[in-house]
Every structure is written in C-alpha cells, then in structure tokens.
Design a protein around this motif. Structure first.
Motif, PDB file in Angstrom:
ATOM      1  N   ARG A  36       4.388  10.598  -6.335  1.00 39.81           N
ATOM      2  CA  ARG A  36       4.342  10.313  -4.901  1.00 39.81           C
ATOM      3  C   ARG A  36       5.509   9.412  -4.489  1.00 39.81           C
ATOM      4  N   VAL A  37       5.821   8.435  -5.323  1.00 36.51           N
ATOM      5  CA  VAL A  37       6.955   7.557  -5.027  1.00 36.51           C
ATOM      6  C   VAL A  37       8.251   8.358  -5.004  1.00 36.51           C
ATOM      7  N   GLY A  38       8.416   9.267  -5.957  1.00 34.97           N
ATOM      8  CA  GLY A  38       9.601  10.117  -5.972  1.00 34.97           C
ATOM      9  C   GLY A  38       9.654  11.062  -4.788  1.00 34.97           C
ATOM     10  N   PRO A  48       2.416   1.630   2.545  1.00 35.33           N
ATOM     11  CA  PRO A  48       1.088   2.132   2.953  1.00 35.33           C
ATOM     12  C   PRO A  48       0.092   2.144   1.809  1.00 35.33           C
ATOM     13  N   PHE A  49       0.568   2.388   0.573  1.00 32.72           N
ATOM     14  CA  PHE A  49      -0.361   2.395  -0.574  1.00 32.72           C
ATOM     15  C   PHE A  49      -1.007   1.031  -0.753  1.00 32.72           C
ATOM     16  N   MET A  50      -0.204  -0.031  -0.740  1.00 35.55           N
ATOM     17  CA  MET A  50      -0.745  -1.377  -0.928  1.00 35.55           C
ATOM     18  C   MET A  50      -1.657  -1.766   0.236  1.00 35.55           C
ATOM     19  N   GLY A 201      17.630   4.566 -11.123  1.00 35.61           N
ATOM     20  CA  GLY A 201      16.225   4.573 -10.745  1.00 35.61           C
ATOM     21  C   GLY A 201      15.847   3.361  -9.926  1.00 35.61           C
ATOM     22  N   TYR A 202      16.360   2.191 -10.343  1.00 33.51           N
ATOM     23  CA  TYR A 202      16.074   0.974  -9.576  1.00 33.51           C
ATOM     24  C   TYR A 202      16.717   1.038  -8.197  1.00 33.51           C
ATOM     25  N   LYS A 203      17.921   1.606  -8.133  1.00 35.68           N
ATOM     26  CA  LYS A 203      18.590   1.752  -6.841  1.00 35.68           C
ATOM     27  C   LYS A 203      17.788   2.662  -5.925  1.00 35.68           C
ATOM     28  N   PHE A 204      17.242   3.741  -6.502  1.00 37.02           N
ATOM     29  CA  PHE A 204      16.406   4.656  -5.724  1.00 37.02           C
ATOM     30  C   PHE A 204      15.166   3.938  -5.196  1.00 37.02           C
ATOM     31  N   LEU A 205      14.548   3.120  -6.049  1.00 36.45           N
ATOM     32  CA  LEU A 205      13.334   2.417  -5.649  1.00 36.45           C
ATOM     33  C   LEU A 205      13.614   1.341  -4.612  1.00 36.45           C
ATOM     34  N   LEU A 206      14.745   0.643  -4.766  1.00 38.94           N
ATOM     35  CA  LEU A 206      15.027  -0.504  -3.917  1.00 38.94           C
ATOM     36  C   LEU A 206      15.897  -0.166  -2.705  1.00 38.94           C
ATOM     37  N   SER A 207      16.166   1.133  -2.528  1.00 39.33           N
ATOM     38  CA  SER A 207      16.889   1.580  -1.331  1.00 39.33           C
ATOM     39  C   SER A 207      16.015   2.600  -0.598  1.00 39.33           C
ATOM     40  N   PRO A 208      14.868   2.139  -0.145  1.00 40.39           N
ATOM     41  CA  PRO A 208      13.908   3.084   0.445  1.00 40.39           C
ATOM     42  C   PRO A 208      14.388   3.664   1.765  1.00 40.39           C
ATOM     43  N   ASN A 209      13.912   4.836   2.036  1.00 42.93           N
ATOM     44  CA  ASN A 209      14.185   5.492   3.312  1.00 42.93           C
ATOM     45  C   ASN A 209      13.113   5.050   4.302  1.00 42.93           C
ATOM     46  N   TRP A 210      13.433   4.037   5.108  1.00 47.08           N
ATOM     47  CA  TRP A 210      12.435   3.456   5.997  1.00 47.08           C
ATOM     48  C   TRP A 210      11.941   4.439   7.046  1.00 47.08           C
ATOM     49  N   ASP A 211      12.748   5.457   7.345  1.00 47.37           N
ATOM     50  CA  ASP A 211      12.323   6.468   8.329  1.00 47.37           C
ATOM     51  C   ASP A 211      11.081   7.223   7.865  1.00 47.37           C
ATOM     52  N   MET A 212      10.844   7.206   6.525  1.00 47.35           N
ATOM     53  CA  MET A 212       9.675   7.896   6.001  1.00 47.35           C
ATOM     54  C   MET A 212       8.375   7.305   6.541  1.00 47.35           C
ATOM     55  N   LEU A 213       8.408   6.039   6.955  1.00 47.87           N
ATOM     56  CA  LEU A 213       7.203   5.411   7.497  1.00 47.87           C
ATOM     57  C   LEU A 213       6.765   6.041   8.812  1.00 47.87           C
ATOM     58  N   LEU A 214       7.681   6.783   9.442  1.00 48.95           N
ATOM     59  CA  LEU A 214       7.341   7.488  10.679  1.00 48.95           C
ATOM     60  C   LEU A 214       6.744   8.859  10.401  1.00 48.95           C
ATOM     61  N   ASN A 215       6.730   9.247   9.114  1.00 46.92           N
ATOM     62  CA  ASN A 215       6.194  10.540   8.712  1.00 46.92           C
ATOM     63  C   ASN A 215       4.697  10.402   8.434  1.00 46.92           C
ATOM     64  N   PRO A 216       3.840  11.066   9.182  1.00 52.68           N
ATOM     65  CA  PRO A 216       2.384  10.934   8.955  1.00 52.68           C
ATOM     66  C   PRO A 216       1.957  11.282   7.533  1.00 52.68           C
ATOM     67  N   LYS A 217       2.722  12.158   6.865  1.00 57.13           N
ATOM     68  CA  LYS A 217       2.335  12.595   5.519  1.00 57.13           C
ATOM     69  C   LYS A 217       2.308  11.433   4.529  1.00 57.13           C
ATOM     70  N   ILE A 218       3.252  10.497   4.674  1.00 56.82           N
ATOM     71  CA  ILE A 218       3.280   9.388   3.715  1.00 56.82           C
ATOM     72  C   ILE A 218       2.030   8.531   3.843  1.00 56.82           C
ATOM     73  N   TRP A 219       1.523   8.370   5.057  1.00 48.19           N
ATOM     74  CA  TRP A 219       0.304   7.589   5.281  1.00 48.19           C
ATOM     75  C   TRP A 219      -0.924   8.336   4.780  1.00 48.19           C
ATOM     76  N   ILE A 220      -0.929   9.653   4.974  1.00 53.37           N
ATOM     77  CA  ILE A 220      -2.054  10.471   4.513  1.00 53.37           C
ATOM     78  C   ILE A 220      -2.143  10.449   2.988  1.00 53.37           C
ATOM     79  N   PHE A 221      -0.992  10.663   2.322  1.00 48.93           N
ATOM     80  CA  PHE A 221      -1.006  10.699   0.860  1.00 48.93           C
ATOM     81  C   PHE A 221      -1.247   9.308   0.269  1.00 48.93           C
TER      82      PHE A 221
END
Length: 438
Positions: A36-38, A48-50, A201-221
């Motif tokens: 899911r993180v990937g 949203p998970f936390m 991998g750390y760069k991928f984790l620590l450079s999040p795409n903040w626009d994803m928070l506007l995607n309802p799917k991320i909140w649902i999953f």
C-alpha cells in the motif's frame, strides 16, 4: 454436560498487552502494508493509516476489551447479555457470526502459517533462496497439498499451545514471540540500510506525493488497512478481554496495542521498500513481494539464506500469535456454551479446523475463502459488537465498564465518539469492501 472449569486469566498487564499486540500484528498487516505504501506514493500513506489506527484503536479495541471483561465470556455471551439490557433475547444468535468468522479465518490462516514455516526452514537451508525461479517455488508450495505436512505440524503445535490455557499457553507464547519478532525486524531494518542503493527507498518514502491526500482511494485503503491491522472482528479481542482483571485500565492497554501495531507496520516498510529499491524492483508489486520478490533480493545479499530465514521467522511468529487468537474464540464458545473442558474444546476446534482446512490447500481456493470471510463476515462481527456495546447497552453500564481501572472519568463525549465515529467507520469499511468486490 461437563462441569465448567475455573476460568483462566492473564497474569500480568504486560502479558495481556503482548497477547493483544500478537493478535493484531499478523501476516496480513505485514504482507499488505508495504504494498500500500508503494502503491500510494510513499510515507504519505502513513498519515491516514496512523489517523485511522488511532481513532479505531482508542474506540473499538477499548470497547471490545471492556465488553468481554464485563460479562467474562466471548461474543455469544456478550451479545446475549448486551441485548438483554433491552429485553431482547436473541442476542446469542448474533454472537455466532464473529465466532464462525474467527473459526473460518483460522482454517485458512493455518495453511498460510504452514507456508511461512516451510519458507523459514527452507530459507535457512537455502532451498527457498538458491533456486532458479522464486515464483515457481512459491506456486509449488501454494499448489494442491503443496504444504500439507507443514499445515499439519502448525496445527499440532497450536493445539499444544492452546491446551496450556491462557496463562501457561497464550500469555507465555506471546511473551516470547512478540519481543523476538520486534528484535528481528529491528535487526533487518539496520541490515537493509547497508544495501547498495537502499537510499533510493528512503528517498521514495521521505519524498511523499502530498497530492495523494486529495485522492479518496488513499483514505479508503488506509481505513481498511487500519481496521484489519487492529484485528477488530467482535471476536478475539472480546475473548481476551473476558480473561482480563478488573484492575487493568483498558485505555492504557489499547494505547500500547495501537502503538506497537503502527511500529510493526513502519518496520515492515523500512525493511521491504529500501530492499526493493536496492535491487531495482517495483515497490508496488503487490502481495507477491513477500514470497516472490523478497527471495530474489535475498539471493543477491551475502548470507542471504540466513537473512531470509530470519525474515520469514519473524513473520512466522506474527502468524502464530494471530492464529492462536483466532482459534481461541471458538474454543471459548465451546467451553462456555457447551461445558466442554479446555482440552476437549481445543481438540475439537483445532482438529476440525485442520480437517476442513485441507480443502484450502490450493492457493486459489484459499484466496477465495479468505476474501469471503474477510469481506463479508469479519467486519460484520465488529459492527454488531460496536452497535451492541455503544448503542444497545445502557449508558450507565458502558461508563461503568470503561471506568474500571481508569483514573479519569469517562466522558459522554467519548461514548459519543464510539457511537458515531467507530460504528460509522466500521459500517463504512463493511460497505466499501462489499462494493469493491462486487
């Protein structure tokens, strides 16, 4: 009917916490969370998970513990006594839903734990790592009766643990396996950090795409992931709560269950995502990450078979502690409702689970069965439990049970939070899962 034995109980608050953590930190959480993180662009999924894990854990987990403790029985007795507060006499039959859901999930889960046992042993020997095709190796295990002997061994081992009861079986098991699980994961987090290219991998984790928070799917999953990661089902946590002393503060316990559940999820990500990037693989590869991608990574690491064995051993421990929790619900039901002795109830449940579970030795059949139980039965049990505790039970009863062992007064606002937030989110999970799988 046999005379009822004296009810067993947890000896310490620490043992109870570890047992609840063991039931929550299962294969599903570790298996799916890195995917899911990937899939959703890195650490942004953690937000949203936390949030949902904290909200659900500090309402639903607390409610299930308190509900079980209030009646000293599992969901059948709890639902019956809860509805009797409103002069409704058929609550017992609703209680069979989470009991059957827990038993149904345990039957399939035992097969999966058998896979991990085989992988663990064959990883240490090198057979699971130094083969030409990891995908073919896994498909052989997940094929017809590909892990029958391992499934049998797991069932026999679980039977012996459960015959030991709560104090000498479940509590002792979790006091050993859970600390070892976290120690192994911490070791692997450090080891993976030294892999060439792990920085990607750390760069991928620590450079999040903040626009994803506007995607309802991320909140649902994230909501679904948090719900299942906490093992909310109206079954196992109620049963564990029924063995809990009235001196224990369920708010305190739930806080640590939530904390360790989040830590386990984060550790799994810090192992798998950097390792995947180190070897140029796809972080959103899905559940096959565990059985098909990670073995390919271990092939390319010095002492890969040892590291793979340690990795699968940790996941095996998580699976065993969760399986113990799943089987405990129907075992407690047979003891309480039919007066069976502890050993007789364990023998009936685990033997029946193994015999029926043989039909799920095929991976495709197992996946279909687990989906049916996880989508249609488990969330329904949690929803019924939440509705009965927060809506059907009388407010004075709710406050009294939540107040046991707790220093600060339980407010009306907290009960309202349980009624509207927990029950609402659980109903949402149930509806979403059904709609997604139509």
């Amino acid at each position: 009917m046999a005379q009822m034995e004296q009810r067993d109980s947890f000896k310490s608050r620490f043992g109870f916490i570890l047992s609840c953590v063991g039931s929550a930190v299962g294969i599903g959480a570790i298996w799916l969370f890195p995917y899911r993180v990937g899939e959703f662009g890195g650490a942004v999924f953690l937000i949203p998970f936390m949030l949902f894990t904290i909200l659900l854990g500090l309402t639903g987990v607390i409610a299930e513990m308190a509900f079980g403790r209030s009646v000293k029985t599992g969901p059948i007795g709890a639902f019956r006594k809860g509805l009797q507060q409103r002069n409704i006499e058929w609550g017992k039959w609703l209680g069979f839903i989470p009991v059957l859901g827990s038993f149904g999930l345990a039957m399939g889960y035992a097969v999966v734990v058998g896979w991990f046992l085989k992988y663990t042993i064959q990883a240490f020997t090198g057979a699971a790592i130094y083969n030409e095709d990891s995908t073919a190796f896994f498909l052989q295990i997940a094929g017809n009766f590909g892990s029958f002997n391992w499934h049998l061994f797991v069932s026999a081992a679980i039977l012996l643990v459960l015959c030991g009861g709560i104090l000498n079986g479940i509590e002792k098991l979790n006091k050993i396996l859970m600390p070892v699980f976290f120690a192994i994961f911490l070791f692997l987090v450090v080891r993976v950090a030294f892999l060439p290219g792990a920085g990607g991998g750390y760069k991928f984790l620590l450079s999040p795409n903040w626009d994803m928070l506007l995607n309802p799917k991320i909140w649902i999953f994230a909501l679904g992931q948090a719900f299942f990661a906490l093992s909310l089902a109206g079954s196992g946590t109620i049963v564990y709560g029924s063995y809990l002393s009235e001196k224990v503060d369920v708010f305190y316990v739930a806080k640590y269950v939530v904390f360790f559940d989040i830590i386990a999820a984060i550790l799994s990500v810090l192992i798998i995502i950097p390792a995947v990037f180190s070897f140029g693989m796809e972080p959103a590869a899905g559940p096959p990450l565990m059985f098909m991608v990670m073995p390919e990574i271990f092939k390319q690491i010095p002492f890969g078979s040892v590291l793979a064995g340690i990795f699968f051993l940790a996941i095996l421990f998580a699976g065993v502690t969760s399986l113990v929790n799943l089987y405990e619900t129907p075992i407690e039901a047979l003891q309480k409702e039919f007066g069976l002795s502890r050993k007789a109830a364990v023998a009936v449940v685990v033997s029946a689970g193994f015999i029926i579970g043989i039909t799920f030795e095929n991976g495709d059949m197992l996946g279909m069965w687990m989906d049916i139980i996880s989508i249609y039965v488990i969330p329904l049990g949690a929803l019924i439990s939440g509705v009965i505790f927060f809506w059907v039970c009388k407010p004075a009863f709710i406050r009294e049970q939540l107040q046991l062992g707790h220093d600060k007064p339980v407010s009306e606002a907290y009960i309202a939070l349980g009624r509207y937030l927990f029950c609402g989110l659980t109903a949402l999970v149930y509806c979403i899962e059904i709609i997604r799988n139509l």
